[in-house]
Design an enzyme around this catalytic site. Structure first.
Site, short mmCIF file in Angstrom:
data_model
loop_
_atom_site.label_atom_id
_atom_site.label_comp_id
_atom_site.label_asym_id
_atom_site.label_seq_id
_atom_site.Cartn_x
_atom_site.Cartn_y
_atom_site.Cartn_z
N CYS A 78 -4.41 -3.99 4.52
CA CYS A 78 -4.96 -3.50 5.79
C CYS A 78 -6.20 -2.64 5.57
O CYS A 78 -6.13 -1.60 4.92
CB CYS A 78 -3.87 -2.70 6.52
SG CYS A 78 -4.46 -1.75 7.92
N CYS A 81 -5.82 0.95 6.70
CA CYS A 81 -4.98 1.74 5.80
C CYS A 81 -5.76 2.21 4.58
O CYS A 81 -5.60 3.34 4.12
CB CYS A 81 -3.78 0.92 5.34
SG CYS A 81 -2.69 0.37 6.69
#
Length: 217
Positions: A78, A81
């Protein structure tokens, strides 16, 4: 010595010289290989957040001396993230590790939901987006989960932790503290001044420790 002998001597010497060059080159290569190469990690930020998974989740949260925990559910693929990780680590370094400025208060952790072994664990906490942060007493996470409509749960979703400053402010509001990201630097400067002034350092050592004040969740 005849010219034929000279030619033969020269012919015999060429392979020997070539062989020595090869041996020398091989020896150099061996010496170079024997020198440890830099691992590539020097200068990179250290991860302070504790990595949890389906196997150690309950054991780590049940064995920590910390009162509260922050659990970040993320996915290693991600982009959001990855961008958020440095912010999360700024807060984690205040609470985790042997050099923590505020040890024993909050355990900062993370779980990679992209790993198949953690699928059930992430489903138990109804992870709907990445990163998703949860807060609560460590004991509440053990053998538990979270649902959006679960009102009585002491586990809370951190809804304002996009930056390190906001995350720490959110934590401060929960436990009634006044921690700041500069606490580590202030501690270093304080210790440095104590070392430079032995009398002041001695006075600090003789001071009676003040009782800690805690607030309920």
């Amino acid at each position: 010595m005849s010219w034929i002998a000279v030619i033969l001597l020269f012919v015999n010497l060429v392979p020997l010289s070539s062989h020595r060059a090869t041996v020398s080159s091989s020896s150099s290569a061996v010496r170079l290989r024997s020198i440890p190469r830099a691992s590539g990690t020097h200068g990179l930020a250290v991860d302070y957040a504790v990595v949890l998974n389906a196997t150690n989740f309950d054991a780590v949260l049940g064995g920590t001396p910390a009162t509260y925990a922050v659990v970040e559910f993320y996915a290693h693929w991600c982009p959001a993230c990855r961008n958020y990780k440095p912010q999360y680590e700024k807060v984690a370094r205040l609470f985790n590790g042997p050099d923590a400025v505020h040890p024993g208060m909050v355990l900062m952790t993370r779980v990679d939901c992209a790993l198949k072994t953690n699928n059930n664990l992430c489903d138990k906490f109804s992870v709907s987006h990445y990163p998703m942060l949860f807060w609560g007493p460590c004991s509440e996470f053990i053998a538990a989960g979270w649902e959006p409509k679960q009102e009585k749960s002491k586990i809370r979703v951190i809804d304002d932790g996009r930056t390190a400053e906001r995350l720490l402010n959110w934590i401060n509001k929960r436990i009634g503290s006044t921690y700041c990201l500069d606490d580590e630097q202030n501690k270093k400067e304080h210790l440095s001044s104590s070392i430079s002034d032995p009398e002041q350092g001695l006075q600090m050592m003789l001071r009676r420790p003040q009782p800690l004040h805690s607030t309920s969740f």
